[in-house]
Design a protein around this motif. Structure first.
Motif, PDB file in Angstrom:
ATOM      1  N   ILE A  87       0.848  -1.196   0.000  1.00  0.00           N
ATOM      2  CA  ILE A  87       0.000   0.000   0.000  1.00  0.00           C
ATOM      3  C   ILE A  87       0.883   1.245   0.000  1.00  0.00           C
ATOM      4  CG2 ILE A  87      -1.734   1.291   1.319  1.00  0.00           C
ATOM      5  CD1 ILE A  87      -2.666  -1.444   2.465  1.00  0.00           C
ATOM      6  N   GLY A  88       0.643   2.151  -0.919  1.00  0.00           N
ATOM      7  CA  GLY A  88       1.425   3.386  -1.005  1.00  0.00           C
ATOM      8  C   GLY A  88       2.528   3.234  -2.032  1.00  0.00           C
ATOM      9  N   MET A  89       2.326   3.808  -3.203  1.00  0.00           N
ATOM     10  CA  MET A  89       3.314   3.673  -4.282  1.00  0.00           C
ATOM     11  C   MET A  89       4.233   4.878  -4.383  1.00  0.00           C
ATOM     12  SD  MET A  89       3.104   0.719  -5.595  1.00  0.00           S
ATOM     13  CE  MET A  89       2.659   0.017  -4.025  1.00  0.00           C
ATOM     14  N   GLY A  90       4.762   5.326  -3.244  1.00  0.00           N
ATOM     15  CA  GLY A  90       5.812   6.357  -3.264  1.00  0.00           C
ATOM     16  C   GLY A  90       7.090   5.687  -3.761  1.00  0.00           C
ATOM     17  N   ARG A  91       8.235   6.346  -3.555  1.00  0.00           N
ATOM     18  CA  ARG A  91       9.476   5.743  -4.033  1.00  0.00           C
ATOM     19  C   ARG A  91       9.752   4.408  -3.343  1.00  0.00           C
ATOM     20  NH1 ARG A  91      12.572  11.082  -2.846  1.00  0.00           N
ATOM     21  NH2 ARG A  91      10.872  10.937  -1.361  1.00  0.00           N
ATOM     22  N   ASP A 117      -2.961   2.174  -4.178  1.00  0.00           N
ATOM     23  CA  ASP A 117      -2.698   3.589  -3.909  1.00  0.00           C
ATOM     24  C   ASP A 117      -3.979   4.362  -4.200  1.00  0.00           C
ATOM     25  OD1 ASP A 117       0.260   5.329  -3.841  1.00  0.00           O
ATOM     26  OD2 ASP A 117      -1.619   6.416  -4.131  1.00  0.00           O
ATOM     27  N   SER A 118      -4.161   5.464  -3.473  1.00  0.00           N
ATOM     28  CA  SER A 118      -5.362   6.278  -3.726  1.00  0.00           C
ATOM     29  C   SER A 118      -5.185   7.132  -4.988  1.00  0.00           C
ATOM     30  CB  SER A 118      -5.649   7.168  -2.514  1.00  0.00           C
ATOM     31  OG  SER A 118      -4.479   7.852  -2.146  1.00  0.00           O
ATOM     32  N   ALA A 123      -7.395   2.692  -4.344  1.00  0.00           N
ATOM     33  CA  ALA A 123      -8.335   2.682  -3.217  1.00  0.00           C
ATOM     34  C   ALA A 123      -7.773   3.526  -2.095  1.00  0.00           C
ATOM     35  CB  ALA A 123      -8.524   1.248  -2.722  1.00  0.00           C
ATOM     36  N   ILE A 156       2.886   4.045   3.370  1.00  0.00           N
ATOM     37  CA  ILE A 156       2.405   5.432   3.349  1.00  0.00           C
ATOM     38  C   ILE A 156       3.298   6.168   4.322  1.00  0.00           C
ATOM     39  CG2 ILE A 156       0.491   6.999   3.878  1.00  0.00           C
ATOM     40  CD1 ILE A 156      -1.406   4.593   3.453  1.00  0.00           C
ATOM     41  N   GLU A 178       4.320  10.069   4.485  1.00  0.00           N
ATOM     42  CA  GLU A 178       4.081  11.434   4.929  1.00  0.00           C
ATOM     43  C   GLU A 178       2.785  11.598   5.729  1.00  0.00           C
ATOM     44  OE1 GLU A 178       4.368  14.679   1.891  1.00  0.00           O
ATOM     45  OE2 GLU A 178       6.373  13.764   1.847  1.00  0.00           O
ATOM     46  N   ASP A 179       1.723  10.994   5.241  1.00  0.00           N
ATOM     47  CA  ASP A 179       0.428  11.125   5.900  1.00  0.00           C
ATOM     48  C   ASP A 179       0.356  10.107   7.045  1.00  0.00           C
ATOM     49  OD1 ASP A 179      -2.166  11.364   6.681  1.00  0.00           O
ATOM     50  OD2 ASP A 179      -2.998  11.359   4.647  1.00  0.00           O
ATOM     51  N   ALA A 215      -3.022   8.635   7.966  1.00  0.00           N
ATOM     52  CA  ALA A 215      -3.490   7.598   7.030  1.00  0.00           C
ATOM     53  C   ALA A 215      -2.744   6.286   7.277  1.00  0.00           C
ATOM     54  CB  ALA A 215      -3.293   8.063   5.589  1.00  0.00           C
ATOM     55  N   LYS A 231       6.039   0.945   7.224  1.00  0.00           N
ATOM     56  CA  LYS A 231       7.137   1.925   7.165  1.00  0.00           C
ATOM     57  C   LYS A 231       6.820   3.084   8.111  1.00  0.00           C
ATOM     58  CE  LYS A 231       8.320   5.659   4.171  1.00  0.00           C
ATOM     59  NZ  LYS A 231       8.808   6.196   2.928  1.00  0.00           N
ATOM     60  N   GLN A 278       7.808   6.907   9.659  1.00  0.00           N
ATOM     61  CA  GLN A 278       8.431   8.175   9.272  1.00  0.00           C
ATOM     62  C   GLN A 278       9.443   8.626  10.323  1.00  0.00           C
ATOM     63  OE1 GLN A 278       7.793   9.206   6.415  1.00  0.00           O
ATOM     64  NE2 GLN A 278       7.745  11.397   6.231  1.00  0.00           N
TER      65      GLN A 278
HETATM   66  P1  ATP Z   1       8.617   7.895  -0.487  1.00  0.00           P
HETATM   67  O1  ATP Z   1       9.583   8.677   0.341  1.00  0.00           O
HETATM   68  O2  ATP Z   1       8.847   6.429  -0.442  1.00  0.00           O
HETATM   69  O3  ATP Z   1       8.419   8.408  -1.866  1.00  0.00           O
HETATM   70  P2  ATP Z   1       6.661   9.024   1.196  1.00  0.00           P
HETATM   71  O4  ATP Z   1       7.136   8.648   2.534  1.00  0.00           O
HETATM   72  O5  ATP Z   1       6.865  10.421   0.731  1.00  0.00           O
HETATM   73  O6  ATP Z   1       7.219   8.012   0.162  1.00  0.00           O
HETATM   74  P3  ATP Z   1       4.032   9.419   0.509  1.00  0.00           P
HETATM   75  O7  ATP Z   1       4.404   9.975  -0.829  1.00  0.00           O
HETATM   76  O8  ATP Z   1       3.527  10.278   1.560  1.00  0.00           O
HETATM   77  O9  ATP Z   1       5.199   8.611   1.088  1.00  0.00           O
HETATM   78  O10 ATP Z   1       2.996   8.252   0.316  1.00  0.00           O
HETATM   79  C1  ATP Z   1       3.248   7.199  -0.521  1.00  0.00           C
HETATM   80  C2  ATP Z   1       1.999   6.906  -1.318  1.00  0.00           C
HETATM   81  O11 ATP Z   1       0.917   6.599  -0.437  1.00  0.00           O
HETATM   82  C3  ATP Z   1       1.513   8.034  -2.212  1.00  0.00           C
HETATM   83  O12 ATP Z   1       1.532   7.580  -3.551  1.00  0.00           O
HETATM   84  C4  ATP Z   1       0.091   8.295  -1.734  1.00  0.00           C
HETATM   85  O13 ATP Z   1      -0.801   8.515  -2.821  1.00  0.00           O
HETATM   86  C5  ATP Z   1      -0.265   7.003  -1.021  1.00  0.00           C
HETATM   87  N1  ATP Z   1      -1.306   7.203  -0.026  1.00  0.00           N
HETATM   88  C6  ATP Z   1      -1.350   8.177   0.916  1.00  0.00           C
HETATM   89  N2  ATP Z   1      -2.473   8.054   1.634  1.00  0.00           N
HETATM   90  C7  ATP Z   1      -3.143   6.980   1.159  1.00  0.00           C
HETATM   91  C8  ATP Z   1      -4.379   6.338   1.493  1.00  0.00           C
HETATM   92  N3  ATP Z   1      -5.149   6.797   2.471  1.00  0.00           N
HETATM   93  N4  ATP Z   1      -4.748   5.261   0.771  1.00  0.00           N
HETATM   94  C9  ATP Z   1      -3.985   4.796  -0.232  1.00  0.00           C
HETATM   95  N5  ATP Z   1      -2.822   5.340  -0.587  1.00  0.00           N
HETATM   96  C10 ATP Z   1      -2.400   6.429   0.082  1.00  0.00           C
END
Ligand code: ATP
Length: 227
Positions: free
Chosen positions: A9-13, A33-34, A52, A75, A77-78, A81, A100, A102
């Protein structure tokens, strides 16, 4: 035997790298991912990709998330969530939940609400890079606990021609030599009188602070300067 099924869940890096690596290893991977665009990017790489909001319990039920062997929540940053998603997944009875974090506080909360494993990729990577910076001959660093690890490095000049006993690594640095690699062979029971030779790779376990001290004191700065 049935192949393990993973949901990420969460397709960040970080999440997308994990999903891609698992997929390349031959596992079935569901990416969630949303963000619809991120899902489209991942679709050719993983088995399934769905968009989703994972803070919505019904959405997770509809996906059949509890049928997955391992769920990775990436996920970052949020934080809200991330925590809500973890709580719902735990309630739904996911067998193994890896999340993961933060920061330390986020990680503490995740542990309390039932994450089976909390990971800190940024911190771990930072620690790895620190070892590489201090000693360019450090080939790898593996974290065992937040305070302990294993380093692998090519013997610096100050060690060459001396025995493990002479180096006195255990008494001086409270570290243990686990093994010595030489010429494609790994000796996992090095004797105290074994002489370190040029090109030998040492594998040492210890507390991070002791490992760093050992790296610094064995004259690795000289090597940094001469590069
Ligand atoms: P990275 O450093 O690995 O790139 P990050 O820590 O910055 O990641 P975010 O970019 O905040 O992480 O979140 C990663 C992914 O999680 C984003 O693509 C975001 O769309 C997705 N995401 C955030 N909230 C939700 C949610 N409620 N449901 C599904 N996906 C979510």
């Amino acid at each position: 035997m049935r192949k393990k099924q993973f949901a990420v869940i969460g397709m960040g890096r970080f999440g997308s790298s994990v999903a891609q690596a698992l997929s390349e290893m031959g596992f079935e991977v569901l990416a969630i991912d949303s963000d619809e665009e991120r899902i489209q990017d991942m679709a050719p790489i993983v088995t399934h990709a769905v968009s989703a909001d994972t803070t919505d319990e019904e959405a997770l039920r509809a996906i059949g998330i509890r049928n997955f062997d391992v769920v990775v929540v990436a996920i970052g940053e949020d934080i809200q969530a991330s925590i809500l998603t973890t709580l719902i997944l735990k309630d739904l009875g996911v067998p193994k939940l890896i999340v993961k974090a933060q920061n330390e506080l986020h990680g503490k909360v995740l542990g309390k609400i039932g994450a089976d494993r909390v990971i800190y990729p940024e911190r771990d990577m930072g620690l790895r890079v620190a070892h590489h910076l201090i000693s360019p001959s450090v080939l790898d660093f593996i974290e065992l606990t937040p305070e302990h690890g294993i380093i692998e490095f090519e013997a610096p000049g100050a060690m060459i021609g001396r025995t493990i006993k002479q180096l006195d690594i255990r008494a001086k640095y409270q570290c243990n030599v686990l093994g010595i690699k030489a010429g494609g062979h790994m000796d996992i029971t090095p004797m105290p009188d074994q002489v370190i030779r040029s090109g030998d790779v040492l594998v040492i376990v210890g507390a991070n602070k002791d490992l760093l001290r050992l790296e610094v004191e064995f004259d690795v700065q000289r090597e940094v300067k001469s590069r």
